[in-house]
Design an enzyme around this catalytic site. Structure first.
Site, short mmCIF file in Angstrom:
data_model
loop_
_atom_site.label_atom_id
_atom_site.label_comp_id
_atom_site.label_asym_id
_atom_site.label_seq_id
_atom_site.Cartn_x
_atom_site.Cartn_y
_atom_site.Cartn_z
CB CYS A 43 -4.80 -2.33 3.82
SG CYS A 43 -4.09 -2.65 5.47
CB ILE B 147 12.41 -7.16 34.24
CG1 ILE B 147 12.47 -8.32 35.22
CG2 ILE B 147 11.62 -7.53 33.00
CD1 ILE B 147 12.72 -9.66 34.60
CD GLU C 217 -2.90 0.92 2.45
OE1 GLU C 217 -3.89 1.67 2.48
OE2 GLU C 217 -2.67 0.05 3.31
CE LYS D 73 -7.47 0.95 2.69
NZ LYS D 73 -6.36 1.21 3.65
N PRO E 190 21.01 3.23 29.69
CG PRO E 190 20.03 5.15 30.55
CD PRO E 190 20.03 4.28 29.34
CB SER F 104 18.63 -0.37 36.24
OG SER F 104 17.60 -1.25 35.80
#
Length: 718
Positions: free
Chosen positions: A175, A360, A45, A114, A355, A357
């Site tokens: 789409c 998780i 598209e 479309k 950064p 730590s």
């Protein structure tokens, strides 16, 4: 008479407004399709200008340059003797449409606008385009002079028509028309269309692929026929990632599956299919024949061209394939990694700064960069010249060839543990071990001097010294002292990102990566303008639950054993003083809710469109075995207070990889205000009335608030 056709569908890594690059990739895909003997080539598209042009669609320049690319394509020898189907914006009678332009041998056969626009979630198509609202009608479109001088045509058909060749009939969808309840392929199939094409700009989100696959499978199983699905691939220049996954199906079976995650800029899929298989399949359904016999026909545009050849009897028949799905953990590993690679190579920067730590979230971000390094090295090993060229440009070495992902990470990835007096040796060691296993250039710095200096400025002006809660300070003091640390980490992150390569004698800078997850953003559990503020955030659309599963996956996938300890550790901001050297602060205690609960709130809030009352009504049933109605009421009220207090932070969220359908990303995905009446008086009163009613009809043991709910409901939030 021929009956076998070879068809091509493509996934191209297009980039909004990159007309030069986009046109080269389109030409390359057509050339590959011809080499594979395809007679029809379908692209994604709006592939000429890129799907994500957004308000650039308002600009006349975008339409002009799109036509200039179309003129180049029409004249190219590469596009001769193959039907080419490309996407671009076109203005017809002063109305802008999202169109397919189908051409053959310097002649435009059809411009098909479309008919169903996507206007929810990540999409705002109705902001720029108008859908074609004249089904089965065509008008004459007057071509611009630059096109007419090439084609010799003054006008061409514009509208809802199908294309008839000597041997078959082809219908277009774009789409959203596949997803809509009244899909075009249904009526087209009843009118004898045997080949359906769908040019798509369908973005990636976790666990979405099966929906797309089911739609194509059911369309061909119900209607019969061949379905070509072409989807864009890569980062188009925004938050979303288009995951390719182009496909070809026939009569409910898939014959070709494209890559869902790839660093290739051009992928072309082809299949040779027998039109007689479509005809015999449809002949088995009497109900279809009755419906087809009374259908109002489509306008047909005739093309004096055959997709099949007379001597095709010896061409091999298709073999169905079993669709291969990625697990959610694999999707997290590959999707954001491909997005990061596109962003890095197109931004002109020299790598990433994170950064780290030892928790998780930042560890997941580091693993996604590591996954990117694996994908890049794999692409180089497979002989991808573009990836190798990009790698050499990024590292500033024209002779560099990465030998392994760890070596590449050492050249483009810098991690930094930013310790304060409230940080523990445990998290410092976890960050160090993970960085060593990934191969990043790792640093460990102490920020206490900077923190003391900033607080000293405040004390010099006010003559008071703020204290943490454990030292007798108020909640306001406690929060402010936490936020100073968090914000200074952001300042230092940008300083190191801008000057680390300079210190090494290398040009360029580093992109700062954020690492706040979608649940924390929803709750507002972050400091505004802290180190969650960054250039881009690969995990900003992913839940904590999915990130934990991803961490387990990376232990096995990459052998990062340091993640085992990270997985077992409770999430913590480490912004309050330690208790005898041990962590005394946890995220879930600060938030007053678990990450699992946050995911539930997020889905109900965004995907189920729940306000406070309707959320309460759903959760009293969901949590009936663990919570009384009064306890559910307390939880729901606490979430909405926290959500509304912190909603203003969504206006400054770091641009994040979109992966989850309850993303709170402001003004892009979640269009809600950021100033609320946090008391929610009317809504909460409705909940209280319902609780009273339930309490009178059922025996409930307790209405006390959970012990984990903080009094001010804030945590490190401001």
């Amino acid at each position: 008479m021929g009956r076998k056709v070879t068809l091509a569908t493509c996934s191209l890594n297009q980039w909004a407004m990159d007309f030069e690059g986009n046109s080269k990739r389109i030409l390359e895909s057509i050339e590959i399709a011809k080499k594979k003997n395809a007679a029809y080539r379908l692209g994604s598209e709006l592939e000429i200008c890129g799907y994500g042009c957004y308000d650039h669609f308002y600009e006349g320049d975008t339409l002009l340059h799109s036509f200039e690319v179309l003129a180049m394509l029409l004249q190219s020898p590469v596009t001769q003797d193959i039907i080419c189907d490309v996407g671009m914006p076109i203005m017809h009678k002063n109305v802008l449409y999202n169109c397919r332009v189908i051409f053959l041998n310097k002649k435009i056969l059809l411009i098909r606008p479309k008919m169903q626009l996507c206007n929810d979630g990540n999409y705002r198509e109705e902001r720029w385009f108008t859908r074609w609202m004249k089904p089965k009608q065509v008008e004459e479109y007057f071509l611009p002079r630059m096109i007419s001088s090439i084609t010799g045509q003054k006008t061409v058909p514009f509208g809802d028509a199908v294309l008839s060749t000597r041997d078959t009939c082809i219908g277009s969808e774009t789409c959203e028309e596949l997803w809509a309840p009244s899909s075009s392929h249904i009526a087209q199939s009843l009118d004898g269309v045997e080949i359906f094409t769908n040019a798509s700009g369908s973005h990636f989100s976790l666990r979405k692929a099966y929906v797309r696959v089911d739609l194509v499978k059911s369309a061909t199983a119900k209607c019969g026929g061949i379905y070509l699905f072409a989807n864009q691939m890569g980062c188009d220049g925004d938050r979303v990632y288009y995951d390719g996954c182009s496909m070809i199906a026939i009569n409910g079976s898939f014959v070709v599956q494209g890559s869902q995650f790839s660093l290739d800029e051009v992928e072309v899929l082809t299949a040779t299919l027998d039109l007689e298989d479509v005809r015999s399949y449809r002949g088995n359904f009497a109900s279809r024949a009755r419906a087809a016999a009374q259908l109002e026909p489509y306008p047909r545009v005739m093309a004096d061209f055959s997709l099949s050849k007379d001597d095709d009897i010896f061409l091999p028949s298709y073999e169905p394939v079993e669709w291969r799905y990625h697990s959610p953990e694999e999707e997290i590993s590959y999707g954001p990694a491909c997005w990061l690679w596109d962003y890095l190579r197109r931004s002109g920067q020299g790598g990433f700064f994170l950064p780290l730590s030892g928790g998780i979230d930042s560890s997941s971000t580091a693993c996604i960069v590591a996954s990117m390094c694996h994908l890049v090295c794999q692409a180089v090993d497979n002989g991808n010249p573009q990836v190798l060229t990009d790698v050499r440009r990024i590292v500033g070495d024209p002779d560099f060839i990465p030998q392994n992902p760890k070596e590449l990470a050492g050249r483009i990835f810098v991690t930094c543990y930013m310790a304060s007096e409230n940080s523990s040796e445990v998290t410092r060691n976890r960050a160090q071990q993970l960085a060593e296993q990934i191969g990043s250039c790792h640093q460990s710095i102490q920020i206490d001097t900077a923190v003391s200096a900033v607080i000293g400025i405040f004390t010099a002006v006010t003559a008071v010294v703020p204290r943490f809660k454990v030292h007798g300070g108020s909640p306001r003091e406690n929060l402010a002292l936490q936020n100073v640390q968090a914000r200074l980490r952001m300042v230092l992150a940008y300083l190191f990102a801008q000057l680390t390569l300079w210190a090494q004698g290398r040009p360029g800078g580093l992109l700062v990566l954020g690492s706040s997850n979608v649940d924390e953003s929803l709750r507002g559990y972050m400091t505004k303008y802290d180190c969650s503020s960054a250039d881009i955030n690969p995990i900003g659309g992913i839940s904590k639950t999915d990130l934990r599963a991803f961490i387990r996956f990376c232990v096995d996938k990459f052998g990062f054993t340091a993640l085992k300890e990270i997985y077992d550790a409770p999430p913590t901001a480490e912004l309050e003083p330690l208790a005898e050297g041990q962590i005394a602060q946890t995220d879930e205690e600060d938030m007053g809710m678990s990450y699992e609960e946050l995911s539930i709130y997020g889905r109900l809030r965004k995907m189920m469109k729940c306000g406070p009352y309707s959320m309460f009504c759903k959760l009293i049933h969901t949590w009936k075995n663990t919570c009384s109605p009064a306890q559910v009421a307390v939880k729901v009220k606490h979430f909405f207070r926290s959500y509304s207090i912190n909603r203003h932070k969504m206006t400054t969220l770091t641009p994040s990889f979109h992966a989850e359908n309850y993303s709170p990303d402001d003004n892009r995905f979640d269009l809600r205000q950021f100033l609320y009446n946090v008391a929610w008086t009317w809504q909460f009163r409705a909940i209280d009335k319902q609780v009273d009613t339930l309490e009178k009809t059922k025996s409930t043991p307790s209405t006390e608030e959970p012990a984990t709910t903080p009094q001010d409901g804030s945590g490190p939030t401001n």
